[in-house]
Design a protein around this motif. Structure first.
Motif: not given
Length: 333
Positions: A129, A191, A233
């Protein structure tokens, strides 16, 4: 990296968003369950590896944590050991127009094991991921070949030079560009920067992206990591960041270890979580100085070389070290 371990379970898939019906505010309990097996950090996923175990908080639950434990054991039949509350997310777009949903996430540490429950579950390397986070053998090539040029193009898309400078400064700090050091704890910031720049698949869910923000938001693109439902996520990134910070001052890493282990196995576990190498001699010196482990008097023959001493964690020092802290030498080289 791509460690996959399936857990056979009775039902096919988890619901996309396990939320209670009705209007108003609902609470969704989400678990980031981490294990380390063969030097690989694993996270337990459901729904074709795109979701974390989760379920709504219900009136029958005695507390938030008991509700989480109930959902995890129902879905995976894995009893939870160490658990701590991670973060609460309350983005308005989680539950649709008629319902406000808050996500209360928890971090749990366990050991990989097979089980049976309601859903098909899979232990998956968290680097699937976040492929840019594994620096154990050096910086991944994708940072320079994929992420750097795309973030630079995103920064240069702004008309004002001051704004372009500010955007690039953020990128340089979070990803270690322009000679800056890589900070393994900035998992969430990286992220969210990629999300803002439109470089990951989840960014497309808020509507069409402008040309400057649609450089790589492609769910089928393996280079930017596997996408997850909703904000799972982002929650996983938060869990990784918390754990990477915590292993430096709290002996939680022992929750992931078997009852007996070699010092090399302990070192490899820490490196797997941090995504960085540790200095071997300094690591062993600090472990011994802090009296975190003790010899069992036995040796392991599974080393591929000379037998290695087996150790166990000294539980009686857990409370003391939880207060005064531990120190693990993550390499900056």
């Amino acid at each position: 990296m791509g460690t996959i371990r399936d857990i056979n379970m009775s039902a096919a898939n988890a619901p996309t968003a396990p939320l209670p019906s009705g209007q108003g505010i609902a609470a969704d309990l989400i678990a980031v369950l981490v294990a380390v097996t063969e030097s690989e950090p694993l996270v337990l996923t459901i729904q074709d590896e795109r979701a974390l175990p989760s379920g709504p908080f219900e009136l029958a639950h005695r507390s938030l944590q008991s509700g989480l434990r109930a959902w995890v054991e129902r879905q995976t039949r894995l009893p939870l050991g160490y658990v701590e509350q991670l973060y609460t997310f309350a983005d308005r777009d989680r539950g649709g127009a008629e319902q406000q949903v808050i996500s209360i996430s928890y971090l749990g540490l366990t050991r990989e094991q097979r089980a049976a429950g309601e859903f098909v579950a899979t232990w998956r390397s968290w680097y699937v991921y976040f492929p840019w986070e594994d620096h154990r053998v050096g910086a991944p090539a994708m940072i320079e070949t994929v992420i750097l040029p795309r973030l630079r193009a995103w920064a240069e898309a702004l008309p004002a030079s001051s704004l372009r400078h500010d955007r690039w400064q953020r990128a340089a700090i979070t990803f270690g560009f322009d000679g800056r050091a890589w900070n393994e704890e900035l998992v969430l910031q990286r992220y969210e920067l990629l999300y803002e720049a439109g470089l990951i698949a989840e960014a497309e869910r808020n509507g069409p992206l402008s040309p400057a923000r649609s450089l790589a938001a492609n769910d089928s693109s393996p280079s930017m990591g596997r996408a997850m439902i909703l904000d799972h996520r982002r929650i996983l990134a938060t869990g990784i960041a918390r754990l990477r910070a915590k292993i430096k001052y709290h002996p939680v890493v022992f929750e992931l270890m078997p009852e007996t282990f070699t010092l090399l196995q302990l070192q490899r576990c820490v490196e797997a979580l941090a995504g960085r190498l540790v200095h071997k001699q300094n690591f062993r010196r600090l472990i011994e100085q802090q009296e975190l482990v003790e010899e069992t008097g036995e040796t392991s023959q599974d080393t591929g070389g000379r037998p290695a001493k087996l150790f166990r964690f000294r539980r009686e020092v857990f409370t003391e070290r939880a207060i005064v802290g531990t120190k693990l030498p993550i390499s900056r080289a």
